[in-house]
Design a protein around this motif. Structure first.
Motif, PDB file in Angstrom:
ATOM      1  N   ALA A 137       0.838  -1.195   0.000  1.00 18.51           N
ATOM      2  CA  ALA A 137       0.000   0.000   0.000  1.00 18.51           C
ATOM      3  C   ALA A 137       0.873   1.245   0.000  1.00 18.51           C
ATOM      4  O   ALA A 137       1.965   1.249   0.569  1.00 18.51           O
ATOM      5  CB  ALA A 137      -0.916  -0.012   1.216  1.00 18.51           C
ATOM      6  N   ASN A 138       0.382   2.279  -0.677  1.00 19.36           N
ATOM      7  CA  ASN A 138       0.998   3.609  -0.744  1.00 19.36           C
ATOM      8  C   ASN A 138       2.285   3.665  -1.569  1.00 19.36           C
ATOM      9  O   ASN A 138       2.919   4.701  -1.631  1.00 19.36           O
ATOM     10  CB  ASN A 138       1.250   4.182   0.663  1.00 19.36           C
ATOM     11  N   GLU A 182      -5.009   2.040  -0.729  1.00 22.99           N
ATOM     12  CA  GLU A 182      -5.835   0.842  -0.515  1.00 22.99           C
ATOM     13  C   GLU A 182      -7.163   0.909  -1.265  1.00 22.99           C
ATOM     14  O   GLU A 182      -7.678  -0.112  -1.708  1.00 22.99           O
ATOM     15  CB  GLU A 182      -6.067   0.637   0.987  1.00 22.99           C
TER      16      GLU A 182
HETATM   17  C1  LIG Z   1      -1.238   4.839   3.403  1.00 24.96           C
HETATM   18  O1  LIG Z   1      -1.473   6.242   3.519  1.00 24.96           O
HETATM   19  C2  LIG Z   1      -2.663   6.563   4.182  1.00 24.96           C
HETATM   20  C3  LIG Z   1      -2.872   8.069   4.106  1.00 24.96           C
HETATM   21  O2  LIG Z   1      -1.635   8.733   4.094  1.00 24.96           O
HETATM   22  C4  LIG Z   1      -2.552   6.066   5.634  1.00 24.96           C
HETATM   23  O3  LIG Z   1      -3.764   6.344   6.313  1.00 24.96           O
HETATM   24  C5  LIG Z   1      -2.333   4.551   5.619  1.00 24.96           C
HETATM   25  O4  LIG Z   1      -2.123   4.069   6.935  1.00 24.96           O
HETATM   26  C6  LIG Z   1      -1.124   4.215   4.777  1.00 24.96           C
HETATM   27  N1  LIG Z   1      -1.090   2.754   4.673  1.00 24.96           N
HETATM   28  C7  LIG Z   1       0.054   2.055   4.793  1.00 24.96           C
HETATM   29  C8  LIG Z   1      -0.067   0.565   4.702  1.00 24.96           C
HETATM   30  O5  LIG Z   1       1.134   2.598   4.993  1.00 24.96           O
END
Ligand SMILES: *[C@@H]1O[C@H](CO)[C@@H](O)[C@H](O)[C@H]1NC(C)=O
Ligand SMILES: *[C@@H]1O[C@H](CO)[C@@H](O)[C@H](O)[C@H]1NC(C)=O
Ligand SMILES: *[C@@H]1O[C@H](CO)[C@@H](O)[C@H](O)[C@H]1NC(C)=O
Ligand SMILES: *[C@@H]1O[C@H](CO)[C@@H](O)[C@H](O)[C@H]1NC(C)=O
Ligand SMILES: *[C@@H]1O[C@H](CO)[C@@H](O)[C@H](O)[C@H]1NC(C)=O
Length: 434
Positions: free
Chosen positions: A262-263, A319
């Motif tokens: 993710a991200n 996500e």
């Molecule tokens: C991805 O980014 C979002 C918003 O910045 C954050 O809420 C989320 O926890 C992040 N997810 C991961 C797996 O790092």
């Protein structure tokens, strides 16, 4: 015809009557003779035609004219009064030499030319008094430069197209047409030769039919026209690329490939390859909605003449985008779009997805522990030290013991039975190792 024109002056009438009686004119002593000695003359278009006509003896007053054709449809080419810009008298004011020159002869000037002596009839109307036998004039003309034209629409590899070569305005009728493809002769149907508009020249049309290939972007067709008036053949050319359409191959590559954490940023690259012509529009759709693209590569032409291009979209793999479909849509040369897609998948969080060996109960990843790495490094160091030691010893004892066998035995301690082969020293090493 008005009745007055019927009534010829007496002298003129008498002479006409005398003329009909063979030898009567000479007998009368005043028979006007007219000589037009040329039976046939041929000139090349653009040249000057010389027509000869002389008279001798006396006759009634009246003008001499040059006519083209006889009967209805005759055309006055020259007479004393009036303006005939292309015609000049050879001997300006002569009363006996009526030869003329006509400059810049053209195919439509072909025909039979008559030198005609008229006499004045009542009412000032000219009547034919004497005329020459006529000179048949033909005008040899070069064909126009060949024009080669292809089909109105492009066709793909494997399809056949017809290419036509035309040339016109030539005389005489005989003409030869040869086709070359990249300088090698190819066969074509016999050329069709048809009379031109004025019927004094001809037009030609020759067609070749061929099956297109992907490589024809660079192919050139040549139509070569040979004619008696030409010292070297005339050539018309046609680039087959004008008739060819090669559709692109489209491929979408995700970097890194799914599933991704993710991200992370994922680059979707659309590879559009091997197309012709270069007219292409690439768009990206995310779940059916167009997305903006900043990064499109320059159009590149390969040595074979086909084009290629890349288009890239950078996507943040949040996500919410799990399962999103990215489609690269390519519209080539106004044809139906070609679409290729790739789905974005987000890896489930580490807790659920990864296997047990890299995880501890409290969720700390062992691989990220510095002490573990130190341990591994130490172990490796010790192992290689032992290896070197064993190797040196082995060489002492055996002289030529293989290093491969040793390294194998060390890295796979349990496999002593078949790892060492038949060597005694290798077997000894296994003992040391285990
Ligand atoms: C991805 O980014 C979002 C918003 O910045 C954050 O809420 C989320 O926890 C992040 N997810 C991961 C797996 O790092
Ligand atoms: C006609 O006469 C001109 C001038 O005398 C000469 O230059 C030309 O070659 C002649 N043409 C032909 C076809 O004989
Ligand atoms: C030439 O044509 C005209 C009319 O078109 C005709 O009256 C005349 O008789 C013709 N002359 C000859 C010599 O045929
Ligand atoms: C994605 O593309 C950008 C721009 O071309 C590049 O800077 C970046 O390194 C690429 N990322 C990956 C993961 O290939
Ligand atoms: C994304 O979707 C796939 C299949 O639908 C699923 O297995 C995966 O757990 C999903 N990932 C996330 C982060 O929800």
């Amino acid at each position: 015809m008005a009745p007055a024109t019927r009534a010829l002056p007496l002298a003129c009438l008498m002479l006409l009557l005398l003329r009909r009686a063979p030898g009567a004119g000479a007998q009368a002593g005043q028979g006007l003779e007219l000589q037009q000695p040329q039976e046939e003359v041929s000139v090349t278009a653009g040249e000057t035609l010389n027509l000869t006509c002389t008279t001798s003896g006396d006759g009634p007053a009246g003008p001499v004219k040059w006519l083209k054709g006889w009967g209805s449809g005759n055309e006055t080419i020259y007479e004393q009064k009036g303006s005939f810009p292309r015609v000049t008298r050879v001997v300006g004011e002569s009363n006996t030499d009526f030869s003329i020159r006509i400059r810049d002869m053209q195919p439509e000037d072909a025909g039979t030319y008559y030198c005609v002596r008229f006499c004045k009839a009542l009412g000032g109307v000219d009547e034919v008094f004497r005329s020459g036998k006529g000179t048949e004039v033909s005008v040899h003309a070069k064909p126009t430069p060949p024009v080669v034209s292809g089909p109105g629409r492009r066709a793909g590899p494997g399809q056949s197209v017809s290419v036509t070569c035309t040339a016109g305005g030539f005389f005489p009728k005989d003409i030869g047409v040869k086709w070359l493809m990249d300088e090698a002769p190819i066969s074509a149907q016999q050329p069709q030769v048809t009379p031109g508009r004025t019927k004094s020249s001809y037009n030609m049309s020759s067609t070749v039919t061929m099956t297109l290939q992907e490589d024809d972007v660079r192919s050139r067709l040549v139509c070569e026209v040979q004619h008696p008036t030409l010292t070297a053949p005339l050539r018309g050319t046609y680039q087959l690329s004008k008739a060819l359409r090669v559709p692109p191959r489209v491929r979408v590559v995700a970097d890194p490939p799914s599933p991704v954490e993710a991200n992370k940023t994922v680059n979707f690259t659309c590879h559009v390859k091997g197309f012709y012509p270069g007219d292409v529009v690439v768009t990206w759709l995310e779940n059916g909605t167009e997305v903006k693209v900043e990064n499109i590569s320059r159009l590149v032409q390969t040595p074979r003449g086909l084009f290629e291009l890349r288009s890239l979209v950078e996507v943040k793999a949040t996500e919410e985008k799990n399962g999103s479909v990215f489609a690269c849509r390519v519209v080539h040369d106004g044809q139906d779009p070609i679409s290729e897609t790739a789905a974005l998948r987000i890896a489930a969080p580490a807790r659920e997805g990864l296997s047990d060996w890299s995880q501890t109960d409290n969720g700390v990843n062992l691989l990220s522990s510095p002490s573990l790495w130190l341990g591994i490094l130490l172990e490796k160091g010790l192992l290689s030290g032992l290896l070197v030691f064993l190797f040196k010893r082995g060489r002492h004892e055996e002289g030529n013991a293989g290093a491969a066998a040793l390294s194998h035995s060390v890295s796979a301690p349990g496999s002593s039975a078949h790892g060492g082969g038949s060597r005694g020293s290798a077997a000894a090493s296994f003992v040391v190792c285990t």
